[in-house]
Design an enzyme around this catalytic site. Structure first.
Site, PDB file in Angstrom:
ATOM      1  N   GLU A  36       0.839  -1.206   0.000  1.00  9.85           N
ATOM      2  CA  GLU A  36       0.000   0.000   0.000  1.00  9.85           C
ATOM      3  C   GLU A  36       0.872   1.254   0.000  1.00  9.85           C
ATOM      4  O   GLU A  36       1.953   1.274   0.587  1.00  9.85           O
ATOM      5  CB  GLU A  36      -0.905   0.013   1.241  1.00  9.85           C
ATOM      6  CG  GLU A  36      -2.034  -0.983   1.150  1.00  9.85           C
ATOM      7  CD  GLU A  36      -2.963  -0.926   2.348  1.00  9.85           C
ATOM      8  OE1 GLU A  36      -2.801  -0.032   3.221  1.00  9.85           O
ATOM      9  OE2 GLU A  36      -3.856  -1.788   2.428  1.00  9.85           O
ATOM     10  N   ARG A  84      -4.599   2.440 -24.261  1.00  8.35           N
ATOM     11  CA  ARG A  84      -4.768   1.521 -25.399  1.00  8.35           C
ATOM     12  C   ARG A  84      -6.073   0.732 -25.271  1.00  8.35           C
ATOM     13  O   ARG A  84      -6.581   0.211 -26.246  1.00  8.35           O
ATOM     14  CB  ARG A  84      -3.549   0.604 -25.530  1.00  8.35           C
ATOM     15  CG  ARG A  84      -2.395   1.368 -26.200  1.00  8.35           C
ATOM     16  CD  ARG A  84      -1.115   0.582 -26.256  1.00  8.35           C
ATOM     17  NE  ARG A  84      -0.480   0.525 -24.956  1.00  8.35           N
ATOM     18  CZ  ARG A  84       0.645  -0.141 -24.710  1.00  8.35           C
ATOM     19  NH1 ARG A  84       1.244  -0.788 -25.673  1.00  8.35           N
ATOM     20  NH2 ARG A  84       1.165  -0.141 -23.500  1.00  8.35           N
ATOM     21  N   GLN A  85      -6.633   0.665 -24.065  1.00  6.49           N
ATOM     22  CA  GLN A  85      -7.982   0.077 -23.904  1.00  6.49           C
ATOM     23  C   GLN A  85      -8.950   1.249 -24.031  1.00  6.49           C
ATOM     24  O   GLN A  85      -9.468   1.781 -23.043  1.00  6.49           O
ATOM     25  CB  GLN A  85      -8.091  -0.622 -22.536  1.00  6.49           C
ATOM     26  CG  GLN A  85      -9.429  -1.314 -22.291  1.00  6.49           C
ATOM     27  CD  GLN A  85      -9.632  -2.585 -23.105  1.00  6.49           C
ATOM     28  OE1 GLN A  85      -8.673  -3.254 -23.477  1.00  6.49           O
ATOM     29  NE2 GLN A  85     -10.870  -2.911 -23.411  1.00  6.49           N
ATOM     30  N   HIS A 117      -2.552   7.908 -26.748  1.00  2.11           N
ATOM     31  CA  HIS A 117      -2.441   6.872 -27.777  1.00  2.11           C
ATOM     32  C   HIS A 117      -3.337   7.065 -29.003  1.00  2.11           C
ATOM     33  O   HIS A 117      -2.910   6.799 -30.122  1.00  2.11           O
ATOM     34  CB  HIS A 117      -2.692   5.499 -27.155  1.00  2.11           C
ATOM     35  CG  HIS A 117      -2.644   4.411 -28.155  1.00  2.11           C
ATOM     36  ND1 HIS A 117      -1.495   4.108 -28.863  1.00  2.11           N
ATOM     37  CD2 HIS A 117      -3.609   3.593 -28.652  1.00  2.11           C
ATOM     38  CE1 HIS A 117      -1.745   3.129 -29.709  1.00  2.11           C
ATOM     39  NE2 HIS A 117      -3.027   2.808 -29.609  1.00  2.11           N
ATOM     40  N   ASP A 152       3.348   1.326 -38.669  1.00  2.00           N
ATOM     41  CA  ASP A 152       1.985   1.018 -39.135  1.00  2.00           C
ATOM     42  C   ASP A 152       1.342   2.280 -39.684  1.00  2.00           C
ATOM     43  O   ASP A 152       1.834   3.390 -39.488  1.00  2.00           O
ATOM     44  CB  ASP A 152       1.136   0.404 -38.001  1.00  2.00           C
ATOM     45  CG  ASP A 152       1.127   1.255 -36.748  1.00  2.00           C
ATOM     46  OD1 ASP A 152       1.052   2.484 -36.866  1.00  2.00           O
ATOM     47  OD2 ASP A 152       1.209   0.677 -35.648  1.00  2.00           O
ATOM     48  N   LYS A 175       1.439  -3.136 -40.273  1.00  2.00           N
ATOM     49  CA  LYS A 175       1.502  -4.056 -39.137  1.00  2.00           C
ATOM     50  C   LYS A 175       0.123  -4.596 -38.804  1.00  2.00           C
ATOM     51  O   LYS A 175      -0.861  -3.865 -38.862  1.00  2.00           O
ATOM     52  CB  LYS A 175       2.063  -3.276 -37.932  1.00  2.00           C
ATOM     53  CG  LYS A 175       2.004  -4.014 -36.617  1.00  2.00           C
ATOM     54  CD  LYS A 175       2.564  -3.171 -35.486  1.00  2.00           C
ATOM     55  CE  LYS A 175       1.476  -2.491 -34.702  1.00  2.00           C
ATOM     56  NZ  LYS A 175       1.969  -1.755 -33.524  1.00  2.00           N
ATOM     57  N   THR A 206       6.354  -3.576 -25.428  1.00  3.85           N
ATOM     58  CA  THR A 206       7.112  -4.838 -25.358  1.00  3.85           C
ATOM     59  C   THR A 206       8.279  -4.835 -26.338  1.00  3.85           C
ATOM     60  O   THR A 206       9.159  -5.684 -26.261  1.00  3.85           O
ATOM     61  CB  THR A 206       6.212  -6.037 -25.743  1.00  3.85           C
ATOM     62  OG1 THR A 206       5.823  -5.895 -27.114  1.00  3.85           O
ATOM     63  CG2 THR A 206       4.987  -6.119 -24.858  1.00  3.85           C
ATOM     64  N   GLY A 207       8.242  -3.925 -27.287  1.00  2.00           N
ATOM     65  CA  GLY A 207       9.297  -3.872 -28.306  1.00  2.00           C
ATOM     66  C   GLY A 207       8.991  -4.746 -29.514  1.00  2.00           C
ATOM     67  O   GLY A 207       9.718  -4.711 -30.514  1.00  2.00           O
ATOM     68  N   THR A 209       6.790  -4.577 -31.874  1.00  2.00           N
ATOM     69  CA  THR A 209       6.591  -3.830 -33.124  1.00  2.00           C
ATOM     70  C   THR A 209       7.932  -3.432 -33.732  1.00  2.00           C
ATOM     71  O   THR A 209       8.188  -3.655 -34.916  1.00  2.00           O
ATOM     72  CB  THR A 209       5.753  -2.556 -32.832  1.00  2.00           C
ATOM     73  OG1 THR A 209       4.494  -2.975 -32.308  1.00  2.00           O
ATOM     74  CG2 THR A 209       5.571  -1.698 -34.054  1.00  2.00           C
TER      75      THR A 209
HETATM   76  C1  R5P Z   1       0.327   0.787 -31.466  1.00  2.00           C
HETATM   77  O1  R5P Z   1      -0.693   1.144 -32.023  1.00  2.00           O
HETATM   78  C2  R5P Z   1       1.358   1.735 -30.962  1.00  2.00           C
HETATM   79  O2  R5P Z   1       1.512   2.838 -31.804  1.00  2.00           O
HETATM   80  C3  R5P Z   1       2.696   1.046 -30.755  1.00  2.00           C
HETATM   81  O3  R5P Z   1       3.142   0.587 -32.015  1.00  2.00           O
HETATM   82  C4  R5P Z   1       2.574  -0.113 -29.827  1.00  2.00           C
HETATM   83  O4  R5P Z   1       1.944   0.277 -28.652  1.00  2.00           O
HETATM   84  C5  R5P Z   1       3.936  -0.697 -29.534  1.00  2.00           C
HETATM   85  O5  R5P Z   1       3.781  -1.788 -28.681  1.00  2.00           O
HETATM   86  P1  R5P Z   1       4.878  -2.918 -28.599  1.00  2.00           P
HETATM   87  O6  R5P Z   1       6.193  -2.251 -28.328  1.00  2.00           O
HETATM   88  O7  R5P Z   1       4.411  -3.780 -27.467  1.00  2.00           O
HETATM   89  O8  R5P Z   1       4.867  -3.655 -29.904  1.00  2.00           O
END
Ligand code: R5P
Length: 274
Positions: A36, A84-85, A117, A152, A175, A206-207, A209
Site C-alpha cells: 500500500e 490503449r484500452q 495513444h 503502421d 503491421k 514490449t518492443g 513492433t
Molecule cells: C500501437 O498502435 C502503438 O503505436 C505502438 O506501435 C505499440 O503500442 C507498440 O507496442 P509494442 O512495443 O508492445 O509492440
C-alpha cells in the site's frame, strides 16, 4: 503556484518547475510492506501543478491519494497509460481510459498529456490538452541523413510531423497486431537500401513492433536502424530485445523517465501551463 512531483516523473517535474520559475512542493511517499502507498504533502499553495505519468497501477494510486489532499490542481500526465484500452473490444470489458478520465476530471481543473495513444482515448476527456512531441523528435534529427519509418499506418500522421520538421524522407510499414506481445509486418518494397532508418512510434512497450519492423528493414538492406518514440515504456526487457535485434540506439522523451530519455517535453508542457 507549486509543482508537485510524483514518483513516476521527478526529473520532468523539476524541469517544468524551472521553466515556470517556481519550485517543487515537498512530498513524502512511502510504501508499506504489503504494497500500500502513503502520501504526505508539506506546505501550502494557492495552486498546484501535479506532474505524474501513469505507467503502472501504483502511479494511478498516487494520483488518487494526492486527490484527497490537494485542491485547485492542474494535472500533467506526460504518459497517459491505460489509453490503449480505448473501446470495448470484447463485450463486458471496461474501457480503461474512460474510467481514468472520469476519475482525473473529477479532481483536476485542467489536464495536460503528451501524445495520448489515440483519438478514441482522447474523446473520453472533456478538459484534456493533448500535446504533440513529434516536432521535438523531428528537431533531434534535423540535418541528419535518415529516413523515418512508421511501423503502421496508424502512426503515419505522427511520423509525417517529425519528418517534416527534420526535413527527411518518410514511409510506412503495415503491421497487424495478433495479441498483446505478437505483431506481424507485411513484406513491402521500400527505398531504404544503404540508408540510416529511424523507426518512429508513439510508444515502445514490449518492443515487438520495433523488432519486427527492424527485421523487415534489414532484409531490405537498411544500413542502420534506430528507434525513436515519445513514450519508452520498455516492458519485459524490451530494450534488450531491441538491441539484440540490431537496433543502433533508442531515442525517447522524458514522459517515461529512463536512460533513453534524451529529449525533454518540459518546454512544451510549461508553455501550455503559462
Ligand atoms: C500501437 O498502435 C502503438 O503505436 C505502438 O506501435 C505499440 O503500442 C507498440 O507496442 P509494442 O512495443 O508492445 O509492440
Amino acid at each position: 503556484m507549486k509543482v508537485v512531483p510524483c514518483p513516476s516523473s521527478p526529473l520532468l517535474a523539476k524541469r517544468i518547475a524551472e521553466e515556470l520559475g517556481t519550485t517543487l512542493t515537498t512530498v513524502n511517499y512511502k510504501k508499506f510492506p504489503d504494497g500500500e502507498l502513503y502520501v504526505r504533502v508539506d506546505g501550502k499553495s494557492d495552486e498546484y501543478i501535479v506532474v505524474g505519468s501513469i505507467n503502472s497501477s501504483d502511479d494511478l494510486a498516487v494520483l488518487l491519494l494526492l486527490s484527497d489532499v490537494l485542491e485547485d490542481v492542474k494535472l500533467v500526465v506526460p504518459y497517459m497509460g491505460y489509453a490503449r484500452q480505448d473501446k470495448v473490444f470484447i463485450e463486458g470489458e471496461s474501457v480503461s481510459i474512460r474510467a481514468l478520465a472520469k476519475l482525473l476530471e473529477s479532481w483536476a481543473s485542467e489536464i495536460i498529456t503528451v501524445n495520448i495513444h489515440s483519438k478514441e482515448a482522447e474523446s473520453h476527456f472533456r478538459k484534456l490538452k493533448n500535446l504533440d512531441a513529434m516536432p521535438l523528435i523531428g528537431e533531434r534529427y534535423s540535418n541528419k541523413d535518415v529516413v523515418m519509418v512508421s511501423p503502421d499506418r496508424g502512426s503515419l500522421e505522427r511520423v509525417k510531423v517529425a519528418a517534416e520538421v527534420s526535413g527527411c524522407e518518410y514511409d510506412y510499414l503495415e503491421k497487424t497486431r495478433i495479441d498483446a506481445t505478437t505483431v506481424e509486418i507485411k513484406p513491402k518494397e521500400m527505398d531504404v537500401e544503404g540508408k540510416n532508418v529511424v523507426i518512429v512510434d508513439d510508444i515502445i512497450s514490449t518492443g515487438g513492433t520495433v523488432v519486427e519492423a527492424t527485421k523487415k528493414l534489414m532484409q531490405l538492406g537498411a544500413k542502420s536502424v534506430e528507434a525513436a518514440c515519445v513514450h519508452a515504456v520498455l516492458a519485459d526487457f524490451a530494450a534488450i530485445k531491441l538491441f539484440c535485434a540490431g537496433i543502433r540506439d533508442i531515442i525517447a522523451t522524458d514522459t517515461v523517465e529512463g536512460v533513453f530519455s534524451k529529449i525533454s517535453v518540459a518546454g512544451i508542457i510549461a508553455k501550455n501551463l503559462r
